[in-house]
Every structure is written in structure tokens, then in C-alpha cells.
Scaffold this motif. Structure first.
Motif, PDB file in Angstrom:
ATOM      1  N   ILE A 119       0.867  -1.186   0.000  1.00  0.00           N
ATOM      2  CA  ILE A 119       0.000   0.000   0.000  1.00  0.00           C
ATOM      3  C   ILE A 119       0.896   1.226   0.000  1.00  0.00           C
ATOM      4  N   SER A 120       0.728   2.080  -0.989  1.00  0.00           N
ATOM      5  CA  SER A 120       1.551   3.283  -1.118  1.00  0.00           C
ATOM      6  C   SER A 120       0.698   4.424  -1.637  1.00  0.00           C
ATOM      7  N   ASP A 121       0.905   5.595  -1.077  1.00  0.00           N
ATOM      8  CA  ASP A 121       0.114   6.774  -1.481  1.00  0.00           C
ATOM      9  C   ASP A 121      -1.384   6.531  -1.350  1.00  0.00           C
ATOM     10  N   GLY A 122      -1.766   5.698  -0.370  1.00  0.00           N
ATOM     11  CA  GLY A 122      -3.172   5.441  -0.117  1.00  0.00           C
ATOM     12  C   GLY A 122      -3.856   4.556  -1.130  1.00  0.00           C
ATOM     13  N   THR A 123      -3.080   3.845  -1.966  1.00  0.00           N
ATOM     14  CA  THR A 123      -3.691   2.981  -2.967  1.00  0.00           C
ATOM     15  C   THR A 123      -2.988   1.631  -3.011  1.00  0.00           C
ATOM     16  N   THR A 124      -3.741   0.597  -3.433  1.00  0.00           N
ATOM     17  CA  THR A 124      -3.166  -0.744  -3.618  1.00  0.00           C
ATOM     18  C   THR A 124      -2.836  -0.990  -5.081  1.00  0.00           C
ATOM     19  N   GLY A 125      -2.951   0.039  -5.906  1.00  0.00           N
ATOM     20  CA  GLY A 125      -2.822  -0.132  -7.353  1.00  0.00           C
ATOM     21  C   GLY A 125      -1.417  -0.100  -7.899  1.00  0.00           C
ATOM     22  N   LEU A 126      -0.410  -0.022  -7.016  1.00  0.00           N
ATOM     23  CA  LEU A 126       0.969   0.090  -7.492  1.00  0.00           C
ATOM     24  C   LEU A 126       1.740  -1.222  -7.418  1.00  0.00           C
ATOM     25  N   VAL A 127       1.029  -2.325  -7.177  1.00  0.00           N
ATOM     26  CA  VAL A 127       1.639  -3.655  -7.223  1.00  0.00           C
ATOM     27  C   VAL A 127       0.689  -4.603  -7.960  1.00  0.00           C
ATOM     28  N   GLY A 157      -4.380  -0.899 -12.600  1.00  0.00           N
ATOM     29  CA  GLY A 157      -3.206  -1.003 -11.744  1.00  0.00           C
ATOM     30  C   GLY A 157      -1.928  -0.713 -12.517  1.00  0.00           C
ATOM     31  N   VAL A 158      -0.915  -1.574 -12.333  1.00  0.00           N
ATOM     32  CA  VAL A 158       0.365  -1.349 -13.012  1.00  0.00           C
ATOM     33  C   VAL A 158       0.379  -1.913 -14.426  1.00  0.00           C
ATOM     34  N   GLY A 159      -0.657  -2.698 -14.808  1.00  0.00           N
ATOM     35  CA  GLY A 159      -0.828  -3.016 -16.218  1.00  0.00           C
ATOM     36  C   GLY A 159      -0.481  -4.406 -16.715  1.00  0.00           C
ATOM     37  N   LEU A 160      -0.198  -5.368 -15.831  1.00  0.00           N
ATOM     38  CA  LEU A 160       0.222  -6.693 -16.297  1.00  0.00           C
ATOM     39  C   LEU A 160      -0.785  -7.331 -17.249  1.00  0.00           C
ATOM     40  N   THR A 161      -2.040  -7.412 -16.829  1.00  0.00           N
ATOM     41  CA  THR A 161      -3.044  -8.111 -17.635  1.00  0.00           C
ATOM     42  C   THR A 161      -3.203  -7.461 -19.000  1.00  0.00           C
ATOM     43  N   GLY A 162      -3.366  -6.148 -19.021  1.00  0.00           N
ATOM     44  CA  GLY A 162      -3.599  -5.455 -20.290  1.00  0.00           C
ATOM     45  C   GLY A 162      -2.422  -5.529 -21.235  1.00  0.00           C
ATOM     46  N   ILE A 163      -1.225  -5.357 -20.705  1.00  0.00           N
ATOM     47  CA  ILE A 163      -0.038  -5.410 -21.562  1.00  0.00           C
ATOM     48  C   ILE A 163       0.116  -6.804 -22.162  1.00  0.00           C
ATOM     49  N   THR A 164      -0.128  -7.826 -21.362  1.00  0.00           N
ATOM     50  CA  THR A 164      -0.036  -9.200 -21.871  1.00  0.00           C
ATOM     51  C   THR A 164      -1.084  -9.464 -22.939  1.00  0.00           C
ATOM     52  N   ILE A 165      -2.313  -8.996 -22.732  1.00  0.00           N
ATOM     53  CA  ILE A 165      -3.376  -9.177 -23.722  1.00  0.00           C
ATOM     54  C   ILE A 165      -3.018  -8.455 -25.013  1.00  0.00           C
ATOM     55  N   CYS A 166      -2.499  -7.237 -24.899  1.00  0.00           N
ATOM     56  CA  CYS A 166      -2.083  -6.494 -26.101  1.00  0.00           C
ATOM     57  C   CYS A 166      -0.975  -7.224 -26.847  1.00  0.00           C
ATOM     58  N   ARG A 167      -0.085  -7.859 -26.104  1.00  0.00           N
ATOM     59  CA  ARG A 167       1.037  -8.570 -26.706  1.00  0.00           C
ATOM     60  C   ARG A 167       0.605  -9.894 -27.341  1.00  0.00           C
ATOM     61  N   SER A 168      -0.337 -10.590 -26.709  1.00  0.00           N
ATOM     62  CA  SER A 168      -0.581 -11.994 -27.064  1.00  0.00           C
ATOM     63  C   SER A 168      -1.955 -12.312 -27.638  1.00  0.00           C
ATOM     64  N   ASP A 178      -8.008   3.738 -14.777  1.00  0.00           N
ATOM     65  CA  ASP A 178      -7.889   3.817 -13.320  1.00  0.00           C
ATOM     66  C   ASP A 178      -8.257   5.235 -12.935  1.00  0.00           C
ATOM     67  N   CYS A 179      -8.270   5.519 -11.627  1.00  0.00           N
ATOM     68  CA  CYS A 179      -8.654   6.883 -11.238  1.00  0.00           C
ATOM     69  C   CYS A 179      -7.620   7.558 -10.337  1.00  0.00           C
ATOM     70  N   HIS A 180      -6.706   6.785  -9.748  1.00  0.00           N
ATOM     71  CA  HIS A 180      -5.715   7.371  -8.861  1.00  0.00           C
ATOM     72  C   HIS A 180      -4.582   7.985  -9.685  1.00  0.00           C
ATOM     73  N   PRO A 181      -4.255   9.272  -9.471  1.00  0.00           N
ATOM     74  CA  PRO A 181      -3.247   9.947 -10.304  1.00  0.00           C
ATOM     75  C   PRO A 181      -1.899   9.222 -10.337  1.00  0.00           C
ATOM     76  N   ARG A 182      -1.429   8.748  -9.191  1.00  0.00           N
ATOM     77  CA  ARG A 182      -0.124   8.069  -9.147  1.00  0.00           C
ATOM     78  C   ARG A 182      -0.183   6.751  -9.930  1.00  0.00           C
TER      79      ARG A 182
END
Length: 309
Positions: A119-127, A157-168, A178-182
Motif C-alpha cells: 500500500i503506497s500513497d493510499g492505494t493498492t494499485g501500485l503492485v 493497476g500497473v498493467g500486467l493483464t492489459g499489456i499481456t493481452i495487447c502482446r498476445s 484507473d482513477c488514482h493519479p499516481r
């Protein structure tokens, strides 16, 4: 080669060190009295070009090398390159951010800048969380759900699922959101880091999407054929906003919607399902066995559901 992969994949994903096959390594050292395997492991981890470009955290690499040295000291002659690697890491400055790299079946990899804190900057979206890893594995086995389609991902979040789908999976268009600026900034950086925007198709965008204020016009403009989300059901208030958004999406069009969750709090997750029913949204459980592509704990309670009217 299998044992090298069993060290390489979890190293780049920064898996918990006790999960590595240390016992096998110890037995190999006992029987062969040679540091050859340790040298090979080192070349596939700390000395690999991927580590030079996208290194795991300094602390993690230091602990990993110390584990290798501990095994080596008990079984064979000292390996100079092992101590050289440790000296290099000891002299490096640790930061709050690091890279995790996930190896794909075709030999490609997805490298993500993440935060070392859950948890960083009040969000769980950075891992990256377990449900995102499962959803990504599911996507690799069900590429037809994305091929030639416009895909909207909620809470990217940090993009694993989407990047993999775009690649494969050959989508026509992919909308990360997402909505959190960070989180949005890190997400944008990771999309660029993996050169996803340089491939055509898909047409890729990163958008701010606040579930509590998203309008029908905004949703209609995206025109999603498939909507996905992972680990977004973790708070009752957030779940309420998510259900209202899903209702808007289903009233705008009739896309395939898949929600994957790590069930940490049964009351919260059951409450989410109850809210779905009250909103006139039905669901079917889709969770099933998938090929193990990524190293992560399989003991977590993960459920994937498909939504429909």
C-alpha cells in the motif's frame, strides 16, 4: 533447463525466497561438488540482460545472492562472479520502486515498474496481485475473448493483464483505466516501457475513469466488446460504485464482462454479489484450472465470474 527456469521466473517476479527450489540446489552441490549450477543460475538471474535493464529491488537481489552464497559455501569452491555480483548490489542505492518482470510462454516478457510496498500513497494499485496473475493466465488460454475486440479494463493497476493481452491476444483496441493519479502515471509509464503503444493494432489508450462519476456517454464512446477487472472488490463502498458502473455498461451495450477477485473478506465479496443481484445483474462462476505461467501462491481463494443481464 527446468531448474534454471524454476529460479529465473520467480527471481524476476520477486517471489518469496522460500518458494525457490533450494533443496534441489543443495543436493546437486552435495553430489557434484561443483559450482557450475550456481554459475548457471547466476547467469539467468542477476547477470541476465533483463536484470541489467529492469532490476528487481536492491534488497531482494542482495537476499537472493546471500542465499546462493550460503549454499555454495557448504558445497564447493568459492565462485568469484557470485561475490562480485554481491559487491555490486551492496554498493547500490535502494529505492521505493523496483521492476518485476513476468516471463511469457513465447519467450517474451512483461516488465513493470512497481512499488515495493503493498500500500503506497493510499492505494493498492501500485503492485500486481494474485487475481491479476490468474486473469492473465486465463486470457492467454482464451485469446478468442479478446481477439479483434475493443477491451476495457477497469482498475488496470500497473498493467500486467492489459499489456499481456495487447502482446498476445490481438485485440483491436485496448483501454486501460484507473482513477488514482499516481497509478495512472505508473500505468502510462509501464505501457510505454513495454512498447505497447508502438504496435498496431491494437490502438491503446490510458484513461482516467472514476467509477462514481462515469457517464453513459463516456462508456458509450469506449464501445467495449469485452470488459475485465481484477482485484477490484476489496471495499464495500468501492463495490457499490463498481456495481453502478457495471449497470451503466450493461445498459449501454452488452459486452462480455469478467471480474476476477482474490476473496480475502468473504463478507465483502458476498456483499458485492448481493449488490449485483439487486442491480439486476446475474453472474456465473468461471474459475477453473489454467496453465501455470507465472510464479505466485496458488493457495489464495481466487474466483472469476462472468456477468450478464
Amino acid at each position: 533447463m527446468d531448474i534454471l527456469k524454476d529460479f529465473q521466473a520467480p527471481f524476476f517476479a520477486m517471489s518469496r525466497l522460500p518458494s525457490f527450489p533450494w533443496t534441489f540446489l543443495g543436493k546437486d552441490l552435495e553430489s557434484n561438488k561443483s559450482s557450475e549450477l550456481i554459475s548457471d543460475i547466476l547467469k539467468q538471474t542477476c547477470l541476465h540482460s533483463l536484470c541489467r535493464k529492469f532490476p528487481p529491488s536492491v534488497r531482494y537481489r542482495k537476499l537472493f545472492l546471500c542465499q546462493l552464497i550460503k549454499r555454495e559455501a557448504a558445497g564447493c569452491d568459492p565462485l568469484d562472479e557470485l561475490y562480485d555480483a554481491l559487491a555490486e548490489v551492496v554498493g547500490a542505492e535502494d529505492t521505493s520502486e523496483c521492476y518485476k518482470s513476468y516471463l511469457l510462454p513465447g519467450g517474451d516478457s512483461v516488465s513493470l515498474r512497481e512499488n515495493v510496498a503493498m500500500i503506497s500513497d493510499g492505494t493498492t494499485g501500485l503492485v500486481t496481485w494474485e487475481a491479476a496473475l490468474y486473469l492473465t493466465e486465463w486470457a492467454l488460454e482464451h485469446q478468442q475473448a479478446f481477439s479483434g475486440r475493443t477491451v476495457l479494463e477497469l482498475g488496470s493497476g500497473v498493467g500486467l493483464t492489459g499489456i499481456t493481452i495487447c502482446r498476445s491476444c490481438s485485440p483491436k483496441r485496448y483501454v486501460f483505466s484507473d482513477c488514482h493519479p499516481r497509478v495512472l502515471q505508473t500505468l502510462q509509464d509501464n505501457v510505454q516501457l513495454n512498447s505497447v503503444t508502438q504496435r498496431a493494432p491494437p490502438h491503446v489508450t490510458v484513461q482516467e475513469l472514476d467509477w462514481s462519476t462515469a457517464t453513459e456517454e463516456q462508456i458509450a464512446l469506449i464501445g467495449a466488446d469485452t470488459v475485465i477487472a481484477a482485484d477490484v472488490v476489496y471495499d464495500p463502498e468501492v463495490a457499490e460504485s463498481l456495481v453502478n458502473l457495471l449497470k451503466t455498461i450493461l445498459s449501454s451495450s452488452n459486452p462480455d464482462i469478467y471480474i476476477c477477485s482474490t476473496v480475502r473478506n468473504l463478507e465483502t465479496y458476498s456483499g458485492f454479489k448481493t449488490q449485483l443481484e439487486e442491480a439486476g445483474i446475474s453472474h456465473r462462476v468461471m474459475t477453473g484450472a489454467v496453465s501455470h505461467v507465472f510464479p505466485y501462491s496458488r493457495g489464495s481463494a481466487i474466483e472469476m465470474i462472468q456477468l450478464y443481464r
